[in-house]
Design a protein around this motif. Structure first.
Motif, PDB file in Angstrom:
ATOM      1  N   SER A  28      20.822  29.713  50.785  1.00  0.00           N
ATOM      2  CA  SER A  28      21.812  28.685  50.452  1.00  0.00           C
ATOM      3  C   SER A  28      22.913  28.623  51.492  1.00  0.00           C
ATOM      4  N   ALA A  29      23.328  29.781  52.025  1.00  0.00           N
ATOM      5  CA  ALA A  29      24.397  29.778  53.025  1.00  0.00           C
ATOM      6  C   ALA A  29      23.971  29.026  54.275  1.00  0.00           C
ATOM      7  N   ALA A  30      22.736  29.267  54.716  1.00  0.00           N
ATOM      8  CA  ALA A  30      22.247  28.604  55.917  1.00  0.00           C
ATOM      9  C   ALA A  30      22.036  27.108  55.682  1.00  0.00           C
ATOM     10  N   VAL A  31      21.419  26.757  54.560  1.00  0.00           N
ATOM     11  CA  VAL A  31      21.177  25.345  54.265  1.00  0.00           C
ATOM     12  C   VAL A  31      22.499  24.589  54.138  1.00  0.00           C
ATOM     13  N   ALA A  32      23.450  25.167  53.417  1.00  0.00           N
ATOM     14  CA  ALA A  32      24.744  24.510  53.254  1.00  0.00           C
ATOM     15  C   ALA A  32      25.423  24.316  54.599  1.00  0.00           C
ATOM     16  N   ASP A  33      25.354  25.320  55.469  1.00  0.00           N
ATOM     17  CA  ASP A  33      26.001  25.221  56.779  1.00  0.00           C
ATOM     18  C   ASP A  33      25.367  24.113  57.611  1.00  0.00           C
ATOM     19  N   VAL A  34      24.048  24.011  57.582  1.00  0.00           N
ATOM     20  CA  VAL A  34      23.355  22.946  58.305  1.00  0.00           C
ATOM     21  C   VAL A  34      23.824  21.579  57.810  1.00  0.00           C
ATOM     22  N   LEU A  35      24.083  21.498  56.516  1.00  0.00           N
ATOM     23  CA  LEU A  35      24.504  20.235  55.915  1.00  0.00           C
ATOM     24  C   LEU A  35      26.007  19.980  56.068  1.00  0.00           C
ATOM     25  N   GLY A  36      26.716  20.921  56.677  1.00  0.00           N
ATOM     26  CA  GLY A  36      28.138  20.731  56.918  1.00  0.00           C
ATOM     27  C   GLY A  36      29.039  21.201  55.802  1.00  0.00           C
ATOM     28  N   HIS A  37      28.554  22.148  54.996  1.00  0.00           N
ATOM     29  CA  HIS A  37      29.337  22.637  53.856  1.00  0.00           C
ATOM     30  C   HIS A  37      29.395  24.157  53.874  1.00  0.00           C
ATOM     31  N   GLN A  38      30.313  24.716  53.114  1.00  0.00           N
ATOM     32  CA  GLN A  38      30.380  26.154  52.937  1.00  0.00           C
ATOM     33  C   GLN A  38      29.425  26.582  51.821  1.00  0.00           C
ATOM     34  N   ASP A  39      29.066  27.864  51.843  1.00  0.00           N
ATOM     35  CA  ASP A  39      28.257  28.434  50.779  1.00  0.00           C
ATOM     36  C   ASP A  39      29.110  28.556  49.518  1.00  0.00           C
ATOM     37  N   GLY A  40      28.463  28.914  48.422  1.00  0.00           N
ATOM     38  CA  GLY A  40      29.211  29.088  47.176  1.00  0.00           C
ATOM     39  C   GLY A  40      29.335  27.813  46.367  1.00  0.00           C
ATOM     40  N   GLU A  41      28.261  27.000  46.363  1.00  0.00           N
ATOM     41  CA  GLU A  41      28.210  25.749  45.608  1.00  0.00           C
ATOM     42  C   GLU A  41      29.238  24.727  46.079  1.00  0.00           C
ATOM     43  N   LYS A  42      29.573  24.795  47.373  1.00  0.00           N
ATOM     44  CA  LYS A  42      30.457  23.779  47.955  1.00  0.00           C
ATOM     45  C   LYS A  42      29.666  22.544  48.385  1.00  0.00           C
ATOM     46  N   ALA A  43      28.371  22.713  48.627  1.00  0.00           N
ATOM     47  CA  ALA A  43      27.519  21.585  49.008  1.00  0.00           C
ATOM     48  C   ALA A  43      27.045  20.853  47.756  1.00  0.00           C
ATOM     49  N   PRO A  44      26.961  19.532  47.780  1.00  0.00           N
ATOM     50  CA  PRO A  44      26.422  18.788  46.635  1.00  0.00           C
ATOM     51  C   PRO A  44      25.005  19.243  46.314  1.00  0.00           C
ATOM     52  N   TRP A  45      24.751  19.476  45.043  1.00  0.00           N
ATOM     53  CA  TRP A  45      23.449  20.028  44.683  1.00  0.00           C
ATOM     54  C   TRP A  45      22.307  19.093  45.054  1.00  0.00           C
ATOM     55  N   ARG A  46      22.550  17.790  45.016  1.00  0.00           N
ATOM     56  CA  ARG A  46      21.474  16.860  45.384  1.00  0.00           C
ATOM     57  C   ARG A  46      21.072  17.044  46.849  1.00  0.00           C
ATOM     58  N   GLU A  47      22.040  17.311  47.705  1.00  0.00           N
ATOM     59  CA  GLU A  47      21.724  17.556  49.114  1.00  0.00           C
ATOM     60  C   GLU A  47      20.946  18.856  49.280  1.00  0.00           C
ATOM     61  N   MET A  48      21.319  19.867  48.506  1.00  0.00           N
ATOM     62  CA  MET A  48      20.622  21.152  48.610  1.00  0.00           C
ATOM     63  C   MET A  48      19.169  21.035  48.161  1.00  0.00           C
TER      64      MET A  48
END
Length: 260
Positions: free
Chosen positions: A46-66
């Motif tokens: 999740s940390a790597a995927v969120a970072d690629v998407l421009g977000h921080q880890d810890g459920e900061k990225a929209p779940w639909r994007e994840m």
């Protein structure tokens, strides 16, 4: 759904026998490399995927994007995919399972950090939620493999250092009783602590390598699976930085690359 069920069954079987090693992926290209190298499962970080998407880890990225990122990964690999779904993004168990299956995933990490209130979710409350995830997965016809991450060893947990091993064991037992297929005491780095947890919590345990915990040691201790989180993703920028620094030193004074 039959293909998903077959993948879920295979993923569960791989937790019994030879140590299951999961070098986590973050996009289609990294997932394909994992498969090309011969690994039987692709796990996301999740940390790597969120970072690629421009977000921080810890459920900061929209779940639909994840989940969309997970779906892109599952679409390009022929092996089971297990998704780091953080703490479930506030989704109800049946919706969480639906989103996983829509993405083509047959496994998930679910952690007990409370990303809204801080600290850890009450263990009994989290076990009840995991039980409902288990029930929703079973009702779907695809026995999604649930890896219950125990965050007692992470500093934000608020658990005193001396009580972390006992708390991890307590939570591990509750989560296994709730139907989790595997427990994951992330951040547990002591060989003695790992040995104790493996002995006292029934069923598969997910570990991490460390200074005193190489793959052979973890296998000897009875750990069933090992994951690497964002470790390989984070190694990439360092290599790029070194290459750029080398390139910069070869530039001409005006910033242009030298002619060959």
């Amino acid at each position: 759904m039959s293909d998903l069920k077959a993948h879920a069954d295979l993923l569960r079987e791989l937790h019994h026998g030879k140590l299951l090693v999961l070098p986590n992926a973050w996009d289609e290209a990294s997932a394909e490399l994992v498969v090309e190298a011969g690994f039987p499962v692709v796990a996301t970080s999740s940390a790597a995927v969120a970072d690629v998407l421009g977000h921080q880890d810890g459920e900061k990225a929209p779940w639909r994007e994840m989940f969309a990122a997970a779906a892109r990964i599952a679409a390009v690999v022929p092996v089971p995919v297990t998704v780091d779904a953080e703490a479930g993004y506030g989704l109800q168990p049946d919706e969480l399972v639906d989103r996983l299956l829509e993405a083509g995933a047959v496994g998930c990490n679910l952690e007990d950090t409370d990303h809204r209130a801080g600290g850890l979710v009450d263990a009994a409350e989290h076990a009840d939620w995991l039980a409902r995830v288990r029930a929703a997965a079973d009702a779907s016809g695809v026995p999604v493999v649930v890896n219950a991450r125990i965050d007692a060893f992470l500093p934000p947990s608020g658990i005193p250092e001396e009580t972390r091993p006992a708390e991890a064991i307590r939570r591990g037992r509750l989560y296994r009783q709730a139907g989790a297929d595997c427990v994951y005491p992330i951040g547990m780095t002591s060989r003695d602590d790992v040995a104790r947890l493996v002995a006292e919590v029934p069923g598969p345990v997910n570990g991490n390598t460390g200074a005193a915990l190489d793959l052979d040691t973890l296998a000897a201790l009875g750990v069933a699976r090992v994951s690497y989180g964002p470790r390989f993703y984070r190694a990439g920028p360092g290599q790029l930085r070194g290459a750029l620094e080398t390139l910069r030193r070869t530039e001409e004074p005006d910033g242009r690359a030298p002619r060959r």
